[in-house]
Design a protein around this motif. Structure first.
Motif, short mmCIF file in Angstrom:
data_model
loop_
_atom_site.label_atom_id
_atom_site.label_comp_id
_atom_site.label_asym_id
_atom_site.label_seq_id
_atom_site.Cartn_x
_atom_site.Cartn_y
_atom_site.Cartn_z
N LEU A 1 84.38 65.65 -98.04
CA LEU A 1 82.98 66.07 -97.94
C LEU A 1 81.98 65.00 -98.38
O LEU A 1 80.98 64.79 -97.67
N PRO A 2 82.17 64.30 -99.49
CA PRO A 2 81.18 63.27 -99.86
C PRO A 2 81.11 62.13 -98.84
O PRO A 2 80.03 61.60 -98.59
N VAL A 3 82.24 61.78 -98.26
CA VAL A 3 82.24 60.71 -97.26
C VAL A 3 81.48 61.17 -96.02
O VAL A 3 80.71 60.41 -95.43
N LEU A 4 81.68 62.42 -95.64
CA LEU A 4 80.93 62.96 -94.50
C LEU A 4 79.44 62.98 -94.79
O LEU A 4 78.63 62.59 -93.94
N ALA A 5 79.07 63.40 -96.00
CA ALA A 5 77.64 63.41 -96.37
C ALA A 5 77.08 61.99 -96.38
O ALA A 5 75.94 61.77 -95.94
N LEU A 6 77.86 61.04 -96.85
CA LEU A 6 77.42 59.65 -96.86
C LEU A 6 77.15 59.15 -95.45
O LEU A 6 76.14 58.51 -95.18
N CYS A 7 78.06 59.48 -94.53
CA CYS A 7 77.91 59.03 -93.15
C CYS A 7 76.77 59.71 -92.42
O CYS A 7 76.17 59.13 -91.52
N ILE A 8 76.47 60.95 -92.79
CA ILE A 8 75.43 61.69 -92.09
C ILE A 8 74.05 61.39 -92.67
O ILE A 8 73.08 61.26 -91.92
N PHE A 9 73.96 61.26 -93.98
CA PHE A 9 72.64 61.16 -94.60
C PHE A 9 72.27 59.77 -95.09
O PHE A 9 71.20 59.26 -94.76
N LEU A 10 73.13 59.13 -95.88
CA LEU A 10 72.73 57.89 -96.54
C LEU A 10 72.83 56.66 -95.64
O LEU A 10 71.89 55.85 -95.58
N LEU A 11 73.94 56.50 -94.94
CA LEU A 11 74.11 55.30 -94.11
C LEU A 11 73.09 55.19 -92.98
O LEU A 11 72.58 54.09 -92.73
N PRO A 12 72.73 56.28 -92.29
CA PRO A 12 71.66 56.14 -91.28
C PRO A 12 70.32 55.74 -91.89
O PRO A 12 69.55 54.99 -91.27
N GLN A 13 70.05 56.22 -93.10
CA GLN A 13 68.81 55.85 -93.76
C GLN A 13 68.80 54.35 -94.09
O GLN A 13 67.80 53.67 -93.89
N ILE A 14 69.94 53.84 -94.55
CA ILE A 14 70.05 52.40 -94.81
C ILE A 14 69.91 51.62 -93.51
O ILE A 14 69.27 50.56 -93.46
N ALA A 15 70.49 52.14 -92.44
CA ALA A 15 70.39 51.47 -91.14
C ALA A 15 68.94 51.42 -90.66
O ALA A 15 68.50 50.39 -90.11
N ASN A 16 68.20 52.49 -90.85
CA ASN A 16 66.78 52.50 -90.45
C ASN A 16 65.98 51.47 -91.24
O ASN A 16 65.13 50.78 -90.67
N GLU A 17 66.25 51.35 -92.52
CA GLU A 17 65.56 50.35 -93.32
C GLU A 17 65.94 48.93 -92.89
O GLU A 17 65.11 48.03 -92.89
N ALA A 18 67.20 48.76 -92.50
CA ALA A 18 67.65 47.44 -92.03
C ALA A 18 67.01 47.11 -90.69
O ALA A 18 66.68 45.93 -90.42
N ILE A 19 66.80 48.11 -89.85
CA ILE A 19 66.11 47.89 -88.57
C ILE A 19 64.68 47.43 -88.82
O ILE A 19 64.18 46.51 -88.17
N GLU A 20 64.03 48.08 -89.77
CA GLU A 20 62.66 47.69 -90.11
C GLU A 20 62.63 46.26 -90.66
O GLU A 20 61.72 45.49 -90.35
N ALA A 21 63.62 45.92 -91.47
CA ALA A 21 63.68 44.56 -92.02
C ALA A 21 63.98 43.54 -90.92
O ALA A 21 63.48 42.41 -90.96
N ALA A 22 64.79 43.93 -89.94
CA ALA A 22 65.11 43.01 -88.84
C ALA A 22 63.88 42.74 -87.99
O ALA A 22 63.75 41.64 -87.42
N LYS A 23 62.99 43.72 -87.88
CA LYS A 23 61.75 43.50 -87.12
C LYS A 23 60.87 42.45 -87.79
O LYS A 23 60.07 41.79 -87.13
N ASN A 24 61.03 42.30 -89.10
CA ASN A 24 60.26 41.29 -89.85
C ASN A 24 61.02 39.98 -89.97
O ASN A 24 60.72 39.18 -90.86
N ASN A 25 62.04 39.78 -89.11
CA ASN A 25 62.85 38.56 -89.09
C ASN A 25 63.58 38.30 -90.40
O ASN A 25 63.71 37.16 -90.84
N SER A 26 64.06 39.33 -91.05
CA SER A 26 64.84 39.18 -92.27
C SER A 26 66.31 38.99 -91.89
O SER A 26 66.91 39.83 -91.22
N THR A 27 66.87 37.85 -92.31
CA THR A 27 68.29 37.60 -92.00
C THR A 27 69.21 38.49 -92.81
O THR A 27 70.35 38.72 -92.42
N LEU A 28 68.72 38.99 -93.92
CA LEU A 28 69.53 39.89 -94.75
C LEU A 28 69.83 41.20 -94.02
O LEU A 28 70.86 41.83 -94.26
N ALA A 29 68.97 41.59 -93.11
CA ALA A 29 69.17 42.83 -92.36
C ALA A 29 70.46 42.76 -91.54
O ALA A 29 71.19 43.75 -91.44
N TYR A 30 70.78 41.60 -91.01
CA TYR A 30 71.99 41.46 -90.22
C TYR A 30 73.24 41.54 -91.09
O TYR A 30 74.28 42.02 -90.66
#
Length: 163
Positions: free
Chosen positions: A18-47
Motif C-alpha cells: 500500500l505505501p508503494v502504491l500511494a507513493l506511485c499515485i501521489f508523490l512521484l507524479p507531483q515530483i515529476a510535475n515539479e521537474a517538468i516546470e524546472a526543465a522549462k527553465n532549462n534546469s539540467t537537474l530536472a533531467y
C-alpha cells in the motif's frame, strides 16, 4: 497446517504494498510535475530527477511481483505444500526480483549523488545506499531459503524412496 494460520503474514504483505502504491499515485507524479516546470527553465537537474523517477517507477513492477510471490508462498504453506517445487520456484522469483530492484538502484546511485551534491545533502547518498542494500539482503535471504528448501525436498524424496 491449519488453514489461515498465515493470515497475519498475508495482511503484512498487503500492507507492504500500500505505501508503494500511494507513493506511485501521489508523490512521484507531483515530483515529476515539479521537474517538468524546472526543465522549462532549462534546469539540467530536472533531467537527473527524471532519471531517478524512471528508475523508481521501473522498480515497482519487480516489487509487486515479489510481493505476489510471497503471497503465493504463504498460500502454499497454508495448503501444506511448503516443501514443494512450487515454493522453491516462488523463492527463486523473489530472489530475482530483489536482485533487479537492487541493480536498478545501483544504476540510480550516480544520479542520487548529483542531486545530493547540488542540494548539499550527504544523507541522501545513505538513503540511496539503503535502497540498494535492503533488496540485496532480501535476495541473499531468499537464496539461502531456496537452497535450504531444495535440500529439504531432496532429503524428503530420498526418504520416500527408501521407505
Amino acid at each position: 497446517m491449519k488453514q489461515g494460520s498465515t493470515i497475519f503474514l498475508k495482511i503484512a504483505v498487503i500492507l507492504m504494498g500500500l505505501p508503494v502504491l500511494a507513493l506511485c499515485i501521489f508523490l512521484l507524479p507531483q515530483i515529476a510535475n515539479e521537474a517538468i516546470e524546472a526543465a522549462k527553465n532549462n534546469s539540467t537537474l530536472a533531467y537527473v530527477v527524471f532519471g531517478i523517477l524512471i528508475i523508481m517507477y521501473s522498480s515497482v513492477l519487480p516489487f509487486y511481483v515479489a510481493l505476489y510471490q510471497a503471497f503465493k508462498l504463504l498460500s502454499y504453506i497454508d495448503k501444506n505444500k511448503a516443501f514443494s517445487k512450487l515454493s522453491v520456484k516462488a523463492l527463486k522469483k523473489i530472489k530475482y526480483c530483489a536482485i533487479i530492484i537492487s541493480g536498478l538502484y545501483v544504476v540510480a546511485l550516480p544520479l542520487v549523488y548529483i542531486v545530493a551534491e547540488w542540494d548539499d545533502a550527504p544523507g541522501l547518498i545513505l538513503v540511496g545506499m539503503v535502497m540498494v542494500g535492503a533488496p540485496f539482503v532480501i535476495a541473499v535471504f531468499a537464496a539461502v531459503l531456496q537452497r535450504l528448501l531444495q535440500e529439504a525436498i531432496n532429503i524428503k524424496s530420498e526418504n520416500d524412496l527408501t521407505v
